[in-house]
Structures are given as structure tokens and as C-alpha cells.
Scaffold this motif. Structure first.
Motif, mmCIF file in Angstrom:
data_model
loop_
_atom_site.group_PDB
_atom_site.id
_atom_site.type_symbol
_atom_site.label_atom_id
_atom_site.label_comp_id
_atom_site.label_asym_id
_atom_site.label_seq_id
_atom_site.Cartn_x
_atom_site.Cartn_y
_atom_site.Cartn_z
ATOM 1 N N HIS A 1 0.828 -1.215 0.000
ATOM 2 C CA HIS A 1 0.000 0.000 0.000
ATOM 3 C C HIS A 1 0.861 1.263 0.000
ATOM 4 N N LYS A 2 1.872 1.292 0.878
ATOM 5 C CA LYS A 2 2.600 2.543 1.091
ATOM 6 C C LYS A 2 3.651 2.841 0.032
ATOM 7 N N LEU A 3 3.998 1.892 -0.807
ATOM 8 C CA LEU A 3 4.971 2.196 -1.859
ATOM 9 C C LEU A 3 4.411 3.146 -2.913
ATOM 10 N N PHE A 4 3.096 3.285 -2.964
ATOM 11 C CA PHE A 4 2.512 4.241 -3.899
ATOM 12 C C PHE A 4 2.680 5.685 -3.405
ATOM 13 N N ALA A 5 2.978 5.852 -2.118
ATOM 14 C CA ALA A 5 3.185 7.190 -1.563
ATOM 15 C C ALA A 5 4.613 7.652 -1.835
ATOM 16 N N LYS A 6 4.751 8.782 -2.495
ATOM 17 C CA LYS A 6 6.054 9.371 -2.771
ATOM 18 C C LYS A 6 6.084 10.801 -2.238
ATOM 19 N N LYS A 7 7.256 11.379 -2.201
ATOM 20 C CA LYS A 7 7.410 12.729 -1.653
ATOM 21 C C LYS A 7 6.535 13.743 -2.379
ATOM 22 N N ASN A 8 6.354 13.530 -3.674
ATOM 23 C CA ASN A 8 5.555 14.463 -4.479
ATOM 24 C C ASN A 8 4.090 14.043 -4.615
ATOM 25 N N GLY A 9 3.663 13.066 -3.827
ATOM 26 C CA GLY A 9 2.276 12.623 -3.879
ATOM 27 C C GLY A 9 2.131 11.182 -4.305
ATOM 28 N N THR B 1 6.294 8.209 6.316
ATOM 29 C CA THR B 1 6.258 9.202 7.385
ATOM 30 C C THR B 1 5.328 8.713 8.480
ATOM 31 N N LYS B 2 5.479 9.265 9.659
ATOM 32 C CA LYS B 2 4.609 8.883 10.773
ATOM 33 C C LYS B 2 3.151 9.141 10.429
ATOM 34 N N SER B 3 2.908 10.265 9.737
ATOM 35 C CA SER B 3 1.547 10.639 9.383
ATOM 36 C C SER B 3 0.932 9.681 8.377
ATOM 37 N N ASN B 4 1.675 9.386 7.274
ATOM 38 C CA ASN B 4 1.041 8.540 6.256
ATOM 39 C C ASN B 4 0.951 7.079 6.691
ATOM 40 N N VAL B 5 1.838 6.634 7.583
ATOM 41 C CA VAL B 5 1.750 5.267 8.105
ATOM 42 C C VAL B 5 0.564 5.132 9.057
ATOM 43 N N THR B 6 0.368 6.106 9.924
ATOM 44 C CA THR B 6 -0.762 6.085 10.854
ATOM 45 C C THR B 6 -2.091 6.106 10.105
ATOM 46 N N LYS B 7 -2.160 6.940 9.081
ATOM 47 C CA LYS B 7 -3.379 7.040 8.274
ATOM 48 C C LYS B 7 -3.673 5.717 7.567
ATOM 49 N N LYS C 1 -5.065 -6.257 14.434
ATOM 50 C CA LYS C 1 -5.251 -4.917 14.994
ATOM 51 C C LYS C 1 -3.998 -4.470 15.731
ATOM 52 N N ALA C 2 -3.391 -5.403 16.468
ATOM 53 C CA ALA C 2 -2.190 -5.074 17.247
ATOM 54 C C ALA C 2 -1.007 -4.751 16.348
ATOM 55 N N SER C 3 -0.790 -5.575 15.294
ATOM 56 C CA SER C 3 0.369 -5.337 14.420
ATOM 57 C C SER C 3 0.207 -4.040 13.629
ATOM 58 N N LEU C 4 -1.019 -3.711 13.244
ATOM 59 C CA LEU C 4 -1.259 -2.467 12.510
ATOM 60 C C LEU C 4 -0.948 -1.250 13.380
ATOM 61 N N LYS C 5 -1.309 -1.320 14.661
ATOM 62 C CA LYS C 5 -1.033 -0.210 15.570
ATOM 63 C C LYS C 5 0.462 -0.039 15.826
ATOM 64 N N LYS C 6 1.215 -1.141 15.752
ATOM 65 C CA LYS C 6 2.655 -1.097 16.029
ATOM 66 C C LYS C 6 3.492 -0.662 14.825
ATOM 67 N N MET C 7 2.884 -0.618 13.643
ATOM 68 C CA MET C 7 3.649 -0.307 12.440
ATOM 69 C C MET C 7 4.193 1.119 12.482
ATOM 70 N N THR C 8 5.461 1.271 12.105
ATOM 71 C CA THR C 8 6.123 2.583 12.074
ATOM 72 C C THR C 8 6.883 2.730 10.761
ATOM 73 N N PRO C 9 7.280 3.965 10.396
ATOM 74 C CA PRO C 9 8.109 4.148 9.192
ATOM 75 C C PRO C 9 9.406 3.347 9.261
ATOM 76 N N GLU C 10 9.988 3.259 10.443
ATOM 77 C CA GLU C 10 11.260 2.550 10.595
ATOM 78 C C GLU C 10 11.104 1.048 10.349
ATOM 79 N N ILE C 11 10.004 0.480 10.868
ATOM 80 C CA ILE C 11 9.765 -0.952 10.660
ATOM 81 C C ILE C 11 9.483 -1.235 9.186
ATOM 82 N N LEU C 12 8.684 -0.391 8.547
ATOM 83 C CA LEU C 12 8.400 -0.566 7.122
ATOM 84 C C LEU C 12 9.682 -0.512 6.304
ATOM 85 N N GLN C 13 10.558 0.447 6.629
ATOM 86 C CA GLN C 13 11.804 0.581 5.881
ATOM 87 C C GLN C 13 12.695 -0.641 6.078
#
Length: 411
Positions: free
Chosen positions: A53-61, A110-116, A158-170
Motif C-alpha cells: 500500500h505505502k509504496l505508492f506514496a512518494k514525496k511528491n504525492g 512518514t509517521k503521518s502517512n503510516v498512521t493514516k 489490529k495489534a500489528s497495525l497499531k505497532k507499524m512505524t516508518p522505521e519498521i516498514l523501511q
């Protein structure tokens, strides 16, 4: 049977590219498949799907907007074994190709786009959990593969989704999105000159975008199943749901490739339990089964399995009849011939669907196989070979069952 016209190139980094030429087609397809899916080791379960999902998010949108700007449809999917990103189009392949590599080869977490995203995926998970068939499948996987990624939904928990962070994804990305675990595929009306040009450009792009490092091949890591093989759960359903899980052996130990074993088992399930089987007709006459069942065969790094899920107002009779049909009743040669024809007909239909044949070829590539060879194996399969394979597999298999009892049965 016709053969695919495939040109393959292996690069020094371990990356592989294939171009499938279909000269009479205006449509084109390009994609990158990653040998990393929901059942593979990862920091948090659901990480592969979250990453997709998150690989579609880039700095420019959202990069999908850049695809749309040139009239291209793009999408992705995650399975137990792999993740794939792809685009379908008719023109502008030179613009599409670098976009595919930018999509897969760059990250912006980012913390924002991962939380969303975690909230969006949590809603997706909740929707699945409301499905009675999902609940039955979940119980079967919990028994067959406890404390593994297979025991949870591909989307995570639910638990793993709440624990996800930019650092873990990277970290998940860096460990798995490497050139040696990835393959590019293009399919469509490419000329020989265009094929050479595509492969030349792929070489430049993979060295620009992809991480190059040696990776160990995947290994099957089996876990012990639960001792409890049968569960009954009361529910508010009007009609009970019944599930049978078959924990299958390592296919290599019975002398079969994964894709061949999967096809043979699917043929067996359809012959014994499918809508064209005499058994299905008899179950309908007796009022034991009113609709077709979900029949699935899968192979993963955490184990191989088949699941059978159906709805019935007579769950105990349904379970008894299904297990008897599955384990005791032999398959006739006529049923084998019919199922073989069905599989080959489906293969021919896939041959003329560019996206399907490209995805299949890419998936076979991760197994060091190819579409042509896999089709030939089934085409040349004899009844005795089929029967021996089924016997060898079922002799090393383990059966699990669960019933989600409806209101009438629970009272």
C-alpha cells in the motif's frame, strides 16, 4: 498447445527480466514481482501487505497519478508468497517503464502517512472478519499453523497495525526488496527491436533503483500443528459454515514441483467435490449442500495446505460426507480426463489474457519454472501419475475441521 514467445535476460545483480511478445495485441502490460509475501518472515505480520500500500506514496504525492496522466492503469496485490506491482496500457511504454521502477525502487514513509494507512487497513480487516467464511478459514489456519503469519490475515492484526512505524516498514523493505528477489515482466505487442530496447532500459533502471545484495533462497519452515483437530463454535448464523483444512506435506518430498502439485490437488478437489461431480448433485438432492464450496490449494514458506469451506443446514452430515468423499472414494479415469481438459482449456483462455499470462509467467519465474513447461507437464500427465501423486500427498497429510454452527443447530 501454443507456446509463449518469451525473451529472458539475467543481470549481474540477480535481477531477471522477461518480455512476452504477443504481436497482434494493442494492449501492453508491465510489472515487477517481488519474492516476498504475507507468509514470509517479517518484523510484524501484515508487513508485506502494508508495504504494498505505502509504496505508492512518494514525496511528491501518490505515484498512481503520474501513471494516470499518461493514460495508464496501475495496481498491486499481495499473496502468501509474493507482492506484485503492475500497469496496463496501450501507449507510452517508455514513460511507463521508469515509473514502474520508481514505484518499487523508492520509499517515502512518514509517521503521518503510516498512521493514516493503518486505520484504512484496519477497516479492511474488520470487513473481512465479518465474513463467516473468513472466520472458518481463520480457525482452520490457527489449528494447522499456530503462531505463524499463516495463522493471521494477510492484512495483519489490529495489534500489528497499531505497532507499524516508518522505521519498521523501511526495515522490511530493505531486507526483502532486493534485486535478487525481484523480476520484471512485460507482455504485449512488442517487436524484436522494442524487446531489445526494453531489456536494455531495464538494465539501466534496475541498477539505478534497486538494492543489490545476495539473498538466501527461501526455505520451507514447518511448525507443529495444534493437537486439537476439530472445533465447534456457536454463532448467530441462519446457516452453518463447515470447513476442512488439509495440512499438506512438502511437495518436493513427494517428487513434485509446487505448481504441479497445486494443479493436481485442485483437479482432485474439483473431481470429487466440484459442481460437476456426481457427489455435489447427490448432496443437493439430500438437502445437505445448496451452493458450491470454496476450494483452495496453496503452497507457502510456512507450509502447504488445502481448505474446503461450505454452507449447510446439516453440518454434521455435510462434514461426514465430505471427509468420506475426499479420503475414501476413488477418482474415475473419466473424471480425471474431464478435469485435465478443464485445466488445459483454462490455460488456453489465460494465454489470450495479457495480464493473466504475464502475472502467471512472473510467478512461475520465482519458482524457477515457466508457463510453457508447467502447461506441458499437465498436458502430458497420465492417469496413473495423477493417482500416484494424490495417494502420496494424502498419505502424508493431516485433516482439521471446524463448524460455525447456525442458530438451529446451536439450540
Amino acid at each position: 498447445m501454443k507456446k509463449l514467445d518469451v525473451t529472458t535476460r539475467d543481470y549481474k545483480s540477480g535481477f531477471r527480466a522477461k518480455v512476452i511478445r504477443r504481436p497482434l495485441f494493442a494492449q501492453k502490460f508491465m510489472g515487477i514481482i517481488v519474492d516476498f509475501g504475507g507468509s514470509d518472515p517479517q518484523k510484524l505480520c501484515g508487513g508485506a501487505h502494508f508495504l504494498e500500500h505505502k509504496l505508492f506514496a512518494k514525496k511528491n504525492g501518490d505515484i498512481s497519478q503520474q501513471f494516470e496522466a499518461v493514460g495508464v492503469s496501475t495496481n498491486a496485490f499481495t499473496t502468501y508468497n509474493e507482492t506484485m506491482f503492475y500497469a496496463s496500457f496501450t501507449e507510452h511504454w517508455r514513460q511507463v517503464l521508469p515509473l514502474i521502477f520508481e514505484l518499487v525502487g523508492t520509499t517515502y514513509f512518514t509517521k503521518s502517512n503510516v498512521t493514516k494507512e493503518a486505520k484504512i487497513i484496519a477497516q479492511e480487516l474488520a470487513m473481512y472478519q465479518d465474513d463467516p467464511n473468513w472466520q472458518v478459514n481463520y480457525e482452520l489456519m490457527q489449528m494447522m499453523f499456530p503462531k505463524t503469519n499463516l495463522a493471521e490475515d494477510l492484512t495483519g492484526t489490529k495489534a500489528s497495525l497499531k505497532k507499524m512505524t516508518p522505521e519498521i516498514l523501511q526495515e522490511i523493505y530493505d531486507n526483502n526488496y532486493v534485486s535478487g528477489r525481484m523480476e520484471f515482466v512485460a507482455c504485449g505487442g512488442f517487436s524484436e527491436n522494442q524487446t531489445r530496447e526494453v531489456l536494455r532500459e531495464v538494465g539501466k533502471l534496475e541498477s539505478k533503483y534497486l538494492i543489490s545484495k545476495k539473498v538466501a533462497p527461501k526455505k520451507l519452515t514447518l511448525v507443529s500443528p495444534k493437537k486439537q483437530h476439530n472445533t465447534i463454535i456457536d454463532s448467530d448464523l441462519a446457516t452453518s459454515r463447515v470447513g476442512i483444512g488439509i495440512r499438506l506435506p512438502n511437495f518436493e518430498k513427494v517428487g513434485l514441483k509446487n505448481s504441479t502439485a497445486q494443479t493436481i490437488l485442485e483437479m482432485m478437489l474439483q473431481a470429487k467435490l466440484g459442481v460437476t461431480s456426481p457427489w455435489f448433485e447427490e448432496m443437493q438432492k439430500q438437502g445437505i449442500l445448496n451452493s458450491p464450496m470454496e476450494l483452495q490449494v496453496s503452497y507457502t514458506t510456512e507450509g502447504n495446505f488445502a481448505t474446503i469451506i461450505g454452507a449447510s443446514n446439516k453440518p454434521d452430515l455435510f462434514l461426514e460426507n465430505t471427509k468420506n468423499q475426499l479420503l475414501e472414494v476413488p477418482i474415475s479415469k473419466e473424471a480425471f480426463v474431464f478435469q485435465k481438459k478443464e485445466v488445459l482449456a483454462q490455460t488456453i483462455r489465460e494465454f489470450d489474457d495479457l495480464s493473466t499470462v504475464a502475472i502467471e509467467e512472473a510467478e512461475y519465474g520465482l519458482e524457477n519454472e515457466d508457463f510453457n513447461t508447467a502447461a506441458h507437464v499437465i498436458q502430458s500427465l497420465s492417469f496413473n501419475e495423477f493417482y500416484t501423486a494424490i495417494d502420496n500427498i494424502l498419505a502424508k497429510s493431516d485433516i482439521f475441521t471446524t463448524i460455525l454452527k447456525g442458530k438451529e443447530e446451536a439450540d
